[in-house]
Scaffold this motif. Structure first.
Motif, PDB file in Angstrom:
ATOM      1  N   PRO A 209       0.830  -1.217   0.000  1.00 30.76           N
ATOM      2  CA  PRO A 209       0.000   0.000   0.000  1.00 30.76           C
ATOM      3  C   PRO A 209       0.860   1.261   0.000  1.00 30.76           C
ATOM      4  CG  PRO A 209      -0.799  -1.578   1.623  1.00 30.76           C
ATOM      5  CD  PRO A 209       0.512  -2.113   1.124  1.00 30.76           C
ATOM      6  N   SER A 210       0.319   2.329  -0.575  1.00 35.94           N
ATOM      7  CA  SER A 210       1.077   3.574  -0.705  1.00 35.94           C
ATOM      8  C   SER A 210       1.472   4.156   0.642  1.00 35.94           C
ATOM      9  CB  SER A 210       0.263   4.606  -1.498  1.00 35.94           C
ATOM     10  OG  SER A 210      -0.999   4.821  -0.882  1.00 35.94           O
ATOM     11  N   ASN A 211       0.714   3.819   1.687  1.00 31.52           N
ATOM     12  CA  ASN A 211       1.055   4.336   3.024  1.00 31.52           C
ATOM     13  C   ASN A 211       1.948   3.380   3.806  1.00 31.52           C
ATOM     14  OD1 ASN A 211      -0.817   2.333   3.443  1.00 31.52           O
ATOM     15  ND2 ASN A 211      -2.099   3.495   4.870  1.00 31.52           N
ATOM     16  N   SER A 212       2.378   2.301   3.144  1.00 24.76           N
ATOM     17  CA  SER A 212       3.249   1.348   3.807  1.00 24.76           C
ATOM     18  C   SER A 212       4.663   1.913   3.898  1.00 24.76           C
ATOM     19  CB  SER A 212       3.279   0.027   3.022  1.00 24.76           C
ATOM     20  OG  SER A 212       4.337  -0.799   3.461  1.00 24.76           O
ATOM     21  N   PRO A 213       5.388   1.619   4.980  1.00 25.15           N
ATOM     22  CA  PRO A 213       6.785   2.066   5.064  1.00 25.15           C
ATOM     23  C   PRO A 213       7.722   1.238   4.200  1.00 25.15           C
ATOM     24  CG  PRO A 213       6.223   0.744   6.997  1.00 25.15           C
ATOM     25  CD  PRO A 213       4.947   0.920   6.212  1.00 25.15           C
ATOM     26  N   LEU A 214       7.238   0.151   3.585  1.00 27.47           N
ATOM     27  CA  LEU A 214       8.103  -0.770   2.834  1.00 27.47           C
ATOM     28  C   LEU A 214       8.323  -0.286   1.414  1.00 27.47           C
ATOM     29  CD1 LEU A 214       6.409  -4.122   3.974  1.00 27.47           C
ATOM     30  CD2 LEU A 214       8.122  -2.752   5.176  1.00 27.47           C
ATOM     31  N   HIS A 215       8.829   0.933   1.262  1.00 27.27           N
ATOM     32  CA  HIS A 215       8.911   1.545  -0.050  1.00 27.27           C
ATOM     33  C   HIS A 215      10.267   2.174  -0.329  1.00 27.27           C
ATOM     34  CE1 HIS A 215       4.534   1.343  -0.777  1.00 27.27           C
ATOM     35  NE2 HIS A 215       4.855   1.645  -2.014  1.00 27.27           N
ATOM     36  N   VAL A 216      10.697   2.065  -1.579  1.00 26.46           N
ATOM     37  CA  VAL A 216      11.720   2.944  -2.101  1.00 26.46           C
ATOM     38  C   VAL A 216      11.007   4.256  -2.425  1.00 26.46           C
ATOM     39  CG1 VAL A 216      13.328   3.352  -3.992  1.00 26.46           C
ATOM     40  CG2 VAL A 216      13.054   1.038  -3.076  1.00 26.46           C
ATOM     41  N   PRO A 217      11.481   5.395  -1.930  1.00 25.17           N
ATOM     42  CA  PRO A 217      10.775   6.663  -2.166  1.00 25.17           C
ATOM     43  C   PRO A 217      10.482   6.895  -3.643  1.00 25.17           C
ATOM     44  CG  PRO A 217      12.519   6.972  -0.555  1.00 25.17           C
ATOM     45  CD  PRO A 217      12.672   5.572  -1.081  1.00 25.17           C
ATOM     46  N   GLY A 218       9.213   7.166  -3.947  1.00 23.05           N
ATOM     47  CA  GLY A 218       8.806   7.472  -5.308  1.00 23.05           C
ATOM     48  C   GLY A 218       8.633   6.265  -6.210  1.00 23.05           C
ATOM     49  N   LYS A 219       8.779   5.054  -5.668  1.00 27.00           N
ATOM     50  CA  LYS A 219       8.667   3.841  -6.475  1.00 27.00           C
ATOM     51  C   LYS A 219       7.523   2.963  -5.976  1.00 27.00           C
ATOM     52  CE  LYS A 219      12.704   4.587  -8.591  1.00 27.00           C
ATOM     53  NZ  LYS A 219      12.872   4.772 -10.057  1.00 27.00           N
ATOM     54  N   GLU A 220       6.957   2.185  -6.892  1.00 27.71           N
ATOM     55  CA  GLU A 220       6.006   1.164  -6.468  1.00 27.71           C
ATOM     56  C   GLU A 220       6.778  -0.070  -6.041  1.00 27.71           C
ATOM     57  OE1 GLU A 220       3.170  -2.100  -8.476  1.00 27.71           O
ATOM     58  OE2 GLU A 220       2.641  -0.043  -9.075  1.00 27.71           O
ATOM     59  N   CYS A 221       6.527  -0.539  -4.837  1.00 28.47           N
ATOM     60  CA  CYS A 221       7.181  -1.737  -4.328  1.00 28.47           C
ATOM     61  C   CYS A 221       6.127  -2.775  -3.982  1.00 28.47           C
ATOM     62  CB  CYS A 221       8.018  -1.422  -3.088  1.00 28.47           C
ATOM     63  SG  CYS A 221       9.380  -0.283  -3.397  1.00 28.47           S
ATOM     64  N   GLY A 222       6.537  -4.015  -3.910  1.00 30.27           N
ATOM     65  CA  GLY A 222       5.596  -5.069  -3.575  1.00 30.27           C
ATOM     66  C   GLY A 222       6.322  -6.363  -3.279  1.00 30.27           C
ATOM     67  N   PHE A 223       5.527  -7.411  -3.127  1.00 27.04           N
ATOM     68  CA  PHE A 223       6.043  -8.749  -2.846  1.00 27.04           C
ATOM     69  C   PHE A 223       5.666  -9.635  -4.023  1.00 27.04           C
ATOM     70  CE2 PHE A 223       6.079 -12.910  -0.639  1.00 27.04           C
ATOM     71  CZ  PHE A 223       7.287 -12.803   0.055  1.00 27.04           C
ATOM     72  N   ILE A 224       6.627 -10.397  -4.518  1.00 28.97           N
ATOM     73  CA  ILE A 224       6.375 -11.264  -5.666  1.00 28.97           C
ATOM     74  C   ILE A 224       6.721 -12.703  -5.314  1.00 28.97           C
ATOM     75  CG2 ILE A 224       8.672 -11.023  -6.719  1.00 28.97           C
ATOM     76  CD1 ILE A 224       7.204 -10.860  -9.459  1.00 28.97           C
ATOM     77  N   SER A 225       5.894 -13.616  -5.790  1.00 30.90           N
ATOM     78  CA  SER A 225       6.168 -15.049  -5.709  1.00 30.90           C
ATOM     79  C   SER A 225       6.274 -15.575  -7.139  1.00 30.90           C
ATOM     80  CB  SER A 225       5.062 -15.793  -4.960  1.00 30.90           C
ATOM     81  OG  SER A 225       5.071 -15.455  -3.595  1.00 30.90           O
ATOM     82  N   ILE A 226       7.314 -16.361  -7.380  1.00 31.19           N
ATOM     83  CA  ILE A 226       7.621 -16.814  -8.736  1.00 31.19           C
ATOM     84  C   ILE A 226       7.866 -18.318  -8.714  1.00 31.19           C
ATOM     85  CG2 ILE A 226       9.158 -16.533 -10.718  1.00 31.19           C
ATOM     86  CD1 ILE A 226      10.115 -13.895  -9.204  1.00 31.19           C
ATOM     87  N   VAL A 227       7.303 -19.033  -9.673  1.00 35.94           N
ATOM     88  CA  VAL A 227       7.604 -20.452  -9.867  1.00 35.94           C
ATOM     89  C   VAL A 227       8.419 -20.588 -11.140  1.00 35.94           C
ATOM     90  CG1 VAL A 227       6.679 -22.770 -10.238  1.00 35.94           C
ATOM     91  CG2 VAL A 227       5.518 -21.191  -8.677  1.00 35.94           C
ATOM     92  N   CYS A 228       9.519 -21.334 -11.055  1.00 39.76           N
ATOM     93  CA  CYS A 228      10.419 -21.525 -12.196  1.00 39.76           C
ATOM     94  C   CYS A 228      10.643 -23.001 -12.462  1.00 39.76           C
ATOM     95  CB  CYS A 228      11.784 -20.884 -11.915  1.00 39.76           C
ATOM     96  SG  CYS A 228      11.747 -19.139 -11.515  1.00 39.76           S
ATOM     97  N   ARG A 229      10.969 -23.309 -13.725  1.00 37.77           N
ATOM     98  CA  ARG A 229      11.470 -24.626 -14.104  1.00 37.77           C
ATOM     99  C   ARG A 229      12.999 -24.585 -14.083  1.00 37.77           C
ATOM    100  NH1 ARG A 229       8.458 -29.260 -14.076  1.00 37.77           N
ATOM    101  NH2 ARG A 229       6.403 -28.845 -14.965  1.00 37.77           N
ATOM    102  N   ALA A 230      13.606 -25.639 -13.597  1.00 37.79           N
ATOM    103  CA  ALA A 230      15.046 -25.792 -13.681  1.00 37.79           C
ATOM    104  C   ALA A 230      15.385 -26.353 -15.062  1.00 37.79           C
ATOM    105  CB  ALA A 230      15.549 -26.728 -12.587  1.00 37.79           C
ATOM    106  N   VAL A 231      16.117 -25.576 -15.846  1.00 38.47           N
ATOM    107  CA  VAL A 231      16.381 -25.951 -17.240  1.00 38.47           C
ATOM    108  C   VAL A 231      17.880 -26.154 -17.465  1.00 38.47           C
ATOM    109  CG1 VAL A 231      14.318 -24.772 -18.074  1.00 38.47           C
ATOM    110  CG2 VAL A 231      16.486 -23.513 -17.941  1.00 38.47           C
ATOM    111  N   ASP A 232      18.236 -26.614 -18.653  1.00 37.68           N
ATOM    112  CA  ASP A 232      19.636 -26.855 -18.991  1.00 37.68           C
ATOM    113  C   ASP A 232      20.421 -25.549 -19.041  1.00 37.68           C
ATOM    114  OD1 ASP A 232      19.390 -29.602 -19.159  1.00 37.68           O
ATOM    115  OD2 ASP A 232      18.845 -29.564 -21.286  1.00 37.68           O
ATOM    116  N   ARG A 233      21.721 -25.663 -18.946  1.00 39.65           N
ATOM    117  CA  ARG A 233      22.609 -24.507 -18.913  1.00 39.65           C
ATOM    118  C   ARG A 233      22.375 -23.594 -20.123  1.00 39.65           C
ATOM    119  NH1 ARG A 233      27.183 -26.959 -19.154  1.00 39.65           N
ATOM    120  NH2 ARG A 233      27.652 -27.091 -16.924  1.00 39.65           N
ATOM    121  N   GLY A 234      22.090 -22.332 -19.843  1.00 43.26           N
ATOM    122  CA  GLY A 234      21.927 -21.333 -20.891  1.00 43.26           C
ATOM    123  C   GLY A 234      20.574 -21.313 -21.555  1.00 43.26           C
ATOM    124  N   ALA A 235      19.689 -22.259 -21.230  1.00 41.17           N
ATOM    125  CA  ALA A 235      18.397 -22.355 -21.920  1.00 41.17           C
ATOM    126  C   ALA A 235      17.426 -21.265 -21.515  1.00 41.17           C
ATOM    127  CB  ALA A 235      17.765 -23.722 -21.671  1.00 41.17           C
TER     128      ALA A 235
END
Length: 320
Positions: A209-235
């Motif tokens: 939220p904009s009133n949250s202290p968890l911010h870089v000043p002037g930037k939108e910040c948030g929490f992200i969850s990401i699921v990835c596949r483990a792939v071959d080198r460089g793929a």
């Protein structure tokens, strides 16, 4: 068998997660009732039946409970220190779940510290990366723990901007919590994942939220969850990114800190994942997703949880 007295005593203690310990007893955690627990939401799409699973930074063990209920064959829960050991033991008894705990100290050199446990089909590293001095060191050491074609879930604070920057918590301007250090931009975090041969296939993002202290000043910040596949080198990196491919093979840091196995004879993981409809076209075209695009144009955002089972509350009857 856990006594009523033990349950009532535990309810009065500090908890990170909110956990139902009996039909009429709930241990209150640190999050609001409608706060979305995105790692839980994404893990629901993973086919954990019969799989080997690792949870890094387990706290009281809610993710291991859910891994157990989704049918995981083997579960390792790891944390820096056994600061929640009694609560973990309590949850295993109350929820009839089973896993092994590993104390790993600082979240570096994980593949060496957990070498005896082998590799895993599903690895969760959520709520950890902003607590370490070196996010790349942590990612590097976690990568060899993931089987070929396995799944890796990462959750951390980010800055929603098009840049290759990582913002430091100077003077506690991002968080006053003394173990918080880095907020990467979404594109930089994606590049680091791809550099370690993780191809993003799904994500969810919640804006602070904009009133949250968890911010870089002037930037939108948030929490992200990401699921990835483990792939071959460089793929996972662009075909034109010759630097990344040379670095994977020739950097002393890379080869020393992330000793990945890319043997063609290695049996890959068979773990499945249900790709959400909003991302299917991008996955069909590219085999992976653009995180910034998924967050900002394809609706992979969450404001508040609409269902109890998407929150930080674990109930006795919850299966995922």
């Amino acid at each position: 068998m856990v006594t009523r007295e033990a349950l009532e005593k535990s309810v009065k203690e500090w908890w990170y997660y909110t956990v139902q310990l009996a039909p009429d007893l709930v241990a209150q955690g640190t999050y609001p009732a409608d706060f979305p627990y995105m790692p839980r939401m994404l893990m629901r799409n993973a086919h954990l039946q019969g799989q080997d699973c690792l949870d890094l930074g387990s706290m009281e063990g809610v993710i291991p409970v859910l891994m157990h209920r989704k049918g995981a064959k083997r579960i390792i829960a790891a944390d820096a220190v056994p600061h929640c050991a009694e609560k973990m033991d309590l949850l295993q008894k109350v929820y009839g779940a089973s896993w092994d705990f590993r104390e790993v100290g600082l979240m570096y050199d994980l593949s060496q510290k957990l070498a005896a446990d082998g590799t895993f089909d599903y690895v969760n590293l959520s709520g950890v990366l902003y607590h370490v001095f070196s996010p790349m060191h942590t990612l590097a050491s976690a990568r060899p723990l993931v089987k070929k074609n396995g799944l890796f879930m990462l959750s951390t604070n980010v800055v929603n901007e098009q840049s290759d920057l990582m913002h430091f918590n100077t003077a506690g301007e991002l968080q006053t919590e003394p173990n918080t250090f880095w907020y990467p931009s979404i594109p930089l975090l994606e590049y680091m994942l791809r550099y370690f041969n993780f191809a993003p296939i799904d994500c969810l993002y919640s804006r602070h939220p904009s009133n949250s202290p968890l911010h870089v000043p002037g930037k939108e910040c948030g929490f992200i969850s990401i699921v990835c596949r483990a792939v071959d080198r460089g793929a996972a990196v662009a075909a034109s990114d010759h630097w990344a491919k040379r670095s994977m093979l020739g950097s002393w840091e890379y080869t020393g800190l992330s000793p990945q196995k890319h043997d063609p004879a290695e049996v890959p993981s068979s773990i499945g994942y249900d790709i959400p409809d909003a991302l299917k076209d991008m996955m069909a075209r590219n085999g992976s997703i653009d995180l910034h695009l998924a967050v900002n144009e394809l609706g992979r955002r969450v404001e508040r949880a609409k269902r109890v089972e998407d929150t930080y509350l674990l109930r006795l009857g919850d299966e995922s």
